[in-house]
Design a protein around this motif. Sequence first.
Motif, PDB file in Angstrom:
ATOM      1  N   LEU A   1      35.309  37.875  42.661  1.00  0.00           N
ATOM      2  CA  LEU A   1      36.748  37.959  42.921  1.00  0.00           C
ATOM      3  C   LEU A   1      37.550  37.290  41.804  1.00  0.00           C
ATOM      4  CD1 LEU A   1      36.927  36.941  46.725  1.00  0.00           C
ATOM      5  CD2 LEU A   1      36.513  39.211  45.742  1.00  0.00           C
ATOM      6  N   PHE A   2      38.693  37.881  41.459  1.00  0.00           N
ATOM      7  CA  PHE A   2      39.600  37.217  40.529  1.00  0.00           C
ATOM      8  C   PHE A   2      40.056  35.908  41.177  1.00  0.00           C
ATOM      9  CE2 PHE A   2      40.073  41.577  38.922  1.00  0.00           C
ATOM     10  CZ  PHE A   2      39.983  41.348  37.554  1.00  0.00           C
ATOM     11  N   THR A   3      39.934  34.812  40.432  1.00  0.00           N
ATOM     12  CA  THR A   3      40.192  33.496  41.019  1.00  0.00           C
ATOM     13  C   THR A   3      41.475  32.856  40.494  1.00  0.00           C
ATOM     14  OG1 THR A   3      37.791  33.255  41.028  1.00  0.00           O
ATOM     15  CG2 THR A   3      39.054  31.321  41.612  1.00  0.00           C
ATOM     16  N   GLY A   4      41.597  32.803  39.153  1.00  0.00           N
ATOM     17  CA  GLY A   4      42.800  32.212  38.567  1.00  0.00           C
ATOM     18  C   GLY A   4      43.062  30.809  39.075  1.00  0.00           C
TER      19      GLY A   4
ATOM     20  N   ASN B   1      38.690  42.024  44.316  1.00  0.00           N
ATOM     21  CA  ASN B   1      37.344  42.198  43.768  1.00  0.00           C
ATOM     22  C   ASN B   1      37.448  42.819  42.375  1.00  0.00           C
ATOM     23  OD1 ASN B   1      34.832  44.034  43.321  1.00  0.00           O
ATOM     24  ND2 ASN B   1      34.208  42.487  44.822  1.00  0.00           N
ATOM     25  N   LYS B   2      36.698  42.271  41.417  1.00  0.00           N
ATOM     26  CA  LYS B   2      36.818  42.741  40.024  1.00  0.00           C
ATOM     27  C   LYS B   2      36.347  44.187  39.890  1.00  0.00           C
ATOM     28  CE  LYS B   2      36.783  38.154  38.080  1.00  0.00           C
ATOM     29  NZ  LYS B   2      36.092  37.012  37.516  1.00  0.00           N
ATOM     30  N   GLN B   3      35.249  44.511  40.545  1.00  0.00           N
ATOM     31  CA  GLN B   3      34.729  45.871  40.445  1.00  0.00           C
ATOM     32  C   GLN B   3      35.689  46.871  41.094  1.00  0.00           C
ATOM     33  OE1 GLN B   3      32.038  46.965  38.631  1.00  0.00           O
ATOM     34  NE2 GLN B   3      33.000  48.951  39.135  1.00  0.00           N
ATOM     35  N   GLU B   4      36.157  46.533  42.275  1.00  0.00           N
ATOM     36  CA  GLU B   4      37.088  47.438  42.975  1.00  0.00           C
ATOM     37  C   GLU B   4      38.375  47.624  42.178  1.00  0.00           C
ATOM     38  OE1 GLU B   4      35.447  46.053  47.353  1.00  0.00           O
ATOM     39  OE2 GLU B   4      37.603  45.817  46.950  1.00  0.00           O
ATOM     40  N   THR B   5      38.803  46.561  41.500  1.00  0.00           N
ATOM     41  CA  THR B   5      40.034  46.647  40.688  1.00  0.00           C
ATOM     42  C   THR B   5      39.802  47.571  39.504  1.00  0.00           C
ATOM     43  OG1 THR B   5      40.491  44.381  41.350  1.00  0.00           O
ATOM     44  CG2 THR B   5      41.832  45.231  39.574  1.00  0.00           C
ATOM     45  N   ALA B   6      38.605  47.491  38.907  1.00  0.00           N
ATOM     46  CA  ALA B   6      38.282  48.382  37.783  1.00  0.00           C
ATOM     47  C   ALA B   6      38.205  49.824  38.269  1.00  0.00           C
ATOM     48  CB  ALA B   6      36.965  47.949  37.142  1.00  0.00           C
ATOM     49  N   ASP B   7      37.632  50.026  39.445  1.00  0.00           N
ATOM     50  CA  ASP B   7      37.548  51.387  39.990  1.00  0.00           C
ATOM     51  C   ASP B   7      38.944  51.952  40.220  1.00  0.00           C
ATOM     52  OD1 ASP B   7      34.836  51.030  39.955  1.00  0.00           O
ATOM     53  OD2 ASP B   7      34.632  50.663  42.128  1.00  0.00           O
ATOM     54  N   ARG B   8      39.844  51.106  40.647  1.00  0.00           N
ATOM     55  CA  ARG B   8      41.180  51.565  41.006  1.00  0.00           C
ATOM     56  C   ARG B   8      42.090  51.775  39.791  1.00  0.00           C
ATOM     57  NH1 ARG B   8      45.164  47.901  44.647  1.00  0.00           N
ATOM     58  NH2 ARG B   8      47.053  49.130  44.338  1.00  0.00           N
ATOM     59  N   PHE B   9      42.060  50.795  38.859  1.00  0.00           N
ATOM     60  CA  PHE B   9      43.001  50.870  37.729  1.00  0.00           C
ATOM     61  C   PHE B   9      42.351  51.375  36.451  1.00  0.00           C
ATOM     62  CE2 PHE B   9      44.806  47.675  40.581  1.00  0.00           C
ATOM     63  CZ  PHE B   9      46.137  48.096  40.677  1.00  0.00           C
ATOM     64  N   GLY B  10      41.047  51.512  36.460  1.00  0.00           N
ATOM     65  CA  GLY B  10      40.332  51.932  35.249  1.00  0.00           C
ATOM     66  C   GLY B  10      39.758  50.721  34.537  1.00  0.00           C
TER      67      GLY B  10
ATOM     68  N   HIS C   1      39.875  45.564  31.654  1.00  0.00           N
ATOM     69  CA  HIS C   1      39.336  44.777  30.537  1.00  0.00           C
ATOM     70  C   HIS C   1      40.468  44.211  29.697  1.00  0.00           C
ATOM     71  CE1 HIS C   1      37.362  43.978  26.599  1.00  0.00           C
ATOM     72  NE2 HIS C   1      36.462  43.454  27.411  1.00  0.00           N
ATOM     73  N   GLU C   2      41.500  45.025  29.509  1.00  0.00           N
ATOM     74  CA  GLU C   2      42.681  44.592  28.754  1.00  0.00           C
ATOM     75  C   GLU C   2      43.344  43.386  29.457  1.00  0.00           C
ATOM     76  OE1 GLU C   2      45.300  47.757  26.637  1.00  0.00           O
ATOM     77  OE2 GLU C   2      46.199  47.315  28.585  1.00  0.00           O
ATOM     78  N   TRP C   3      43.492  43.502  30.778  1.00  0.00           N
ATOM     79  CA  TRP C   3      44.071  42.372  31.537  1.00  0.00           C
ATOM     80  C   TRP C   3      43.194  41.134  31.413  1.00  0.00           C
ATOM     81  CZ3 TRP C   3      44.937  45.626  36.604  1.00  0.00           C
ATOM     82  CH2 TRP C   3      46.171  46.310  36.524  1.00  0.00           C
ATOM     83  N   ARG C   4      41.866  41.353  31.424  1.00  0.00           N
ATOM     84  CA  ARG C   4      40.968  40.200  31.456  1.00  0.00           C
ATOM     85  C   ARG C   4      40.744  39.558  30.090  1.00  0.00           C
ATOM     86  NH1 ARG C   4      35.644  41.585  34.809  1.00  0.00           N
ATOM     87  NH2 ARG C   4      35.305  39.353  34.529  1.00  0.00           N
ATOM     88  N   ARG C   5      40.720  40.351  29.033  1.00  0.00           N
ATOM     89  CA  ARG C   5      40.301  39.784  27.757  1.00  0.00           C
ATOM     90  C   ARG C   5      41.301  39.876  26.626  1.00  0.00           C
ATOM     91  NH1 ARG C   5      38.091  37.317  30.558  1.00  0.00           N
ATOM     92  NH2 ARG C   5      35.878  37.207  31.099  1.00  0.00           N
ATOM     93  N   SER C   6      42.351  40.693  26.762  1.00  0.00           N
ATOM     94  CA  SER C   6      43.288  40.794  25.642  1.00  0.00           C
ATOM     95  C   SER C   6      44.061  39.492  25.493  1.00  0.00           C
ATOM     96  CB  SER C   6      44.272  41.938  25.858  1.00  0.00           C
ATOM     97  OG  SER C   6      45.154  41.577  26.890  1.00  0.00           O
ATOM     98  N   TYR C   7      44.653  39.321  24.346  1.00  0.00           N
ATOM     99  CA  TYR C   7      45.382  38.082  24.074  1.00  0.00           C
ATOM    100  C   TYR C   7      46.770  38.082  24.708  1.00  0.00           C
ATOM    101  CZ  TYR C   7      47.597  34.332  21.447  1.00  0.00           C
ATOM    102  OH  TYR C   7      48.275  33.197  21.106  1.00  0.00           O
TER     103      TYR C   7
END
Length: 342
Positions: free
Chosen positions: A106-109, A209-218, A223-229
Motif C-alpha cells: 500500500l502507498f504509505t507516505g 494498493n500499488k498494483q491496483e493503482t497501476a492497473d487503474r491508471f497505467g 511509475h512517474e508518480w513514484r519515481r519522477s523528480y
Amino acid sequence: MANAMLHQSVGSLQLLGNSGIHGEVGNNSVRLFPKGFKVQIGFSKGGTYSSGERKCSIRASASQTSVVNPVLSPSNNDTHESRKKSNEAALILIRHGESLWNEKNLFTGCVDVPLTKKGVEEAIEAGKRISNIPVDMIYTSALIRAQMTAMLAMTQHRRKKVPIIMHNESEQAMAWSQIYSEDTLKQSIPVIAAWQLNERMYGELQGLNKQETADRFGKEKVHEWRRSYDIPPPNGESLEMCAQRAVAYFKENIEPQLLAGKNVMIAAHGNSLRSIIMYLDKLTSQEVISLELSTGIPMLYIFKEGKFIRRGSPVAPTEAGVYAYTRRLAQYRQKLDEMMSN
Ligand SMILES: O=C(O)[C@@H](CO)OP(=O)(O)O
C-alpha cells in the motif's frame, strides 16, 4: 560510456543511469542537546522559553544560568577540538525496515505505520552492520517506522550508548525529560525526530494498493508518480517538493553537526532519503529516477573536507566488504575491541 546504461549496486542502493554512481546545567540538571542548540537551563519563576529548529532556551535566574553543550563525543579521549581538526565524520543513512503497509503493498507516505516482524529483524540486522561505526547523534523522521528502526539498530551497537529521544515540544516536556547525571549523559545519544525527514506525502494515493493503482491508471503514470523528480502524485508531494524540506533540514541541521565532527545516523524513508542522496551524490533529476533503496540496509558516507564520500553499505560488522574503514573508523573500532577485551 555516453549512452551506455551503467548499472551499479552499492549495498541496497542501486542506480541505473548513464553516468554511474558518484560513484545543556542549572540546579544540577543536565540536558542533552546537539551542538548548534543554544541552551540555557535553570529554573526561575516565570522563566521564558522559546523554541526554534535549532535554538532552545529557558531563561533562568542569573545565578543559576549556565550554558553547556553536552553532546557526546565519539570516544571519551577524543576532544571536540581534535575532531574538528580531523575534519571527518561518518554519516549513516538507513531506510526503515519493512512496514505493515510495505507488506500489503500500500502507498504509505505520511501515514504512521509500524514495522512488521520482518522489519524488526531487518532493523536489528542493520544495527549489526553498523555496530562498529561511531554514532554521536541520531535523526529520525516523526514516523514510528523510522524511529523503531533507529532504536532497534542501536540495540546492536557495541558502544552500548543509550539513544534518548529529545522532547523539546514544550517547556514541560523539556523540563520533565531532564537528565541529572553528567556521567549518564556521556553514555547517551540524542535522538532528534524531525517531520521534515518524513516520507513524501503521497496525497490521494495513501492507503491505495500499488498494483491496483497501476492497473487503474497505467504502469507508466504510476511509475512517474513514484519515481519522477517533479511530477507529484494527486494532491501529494513530488520528490522535488519532498527535497525542499528534507534537504533543507539536512543542510540546516545535520550538516553543521558533521562539520563539527559529529557522527550522525539518519533513519528515514525511501523518498526523503532519495532526495538527500540526490544532494549528497549530486545526482541529476534524470539519474534519481533509477535510485531505489531497500528497507533496512544502512549506507555509509564519510564527510571530509566539505565533501560526502560514499563508502557503500557495510556488509557486516567485521568485514570491510564493499567499503573500507577510514583510518578514523579503524581506530574507533580498535578502541571498541580494547574496551570489550578489558
Ligand atoms: O508507499 C510509500 O510511502 C513509498 C515507500 O514505501 O512508496 P514508493 O515505493 O512508491 O516510494
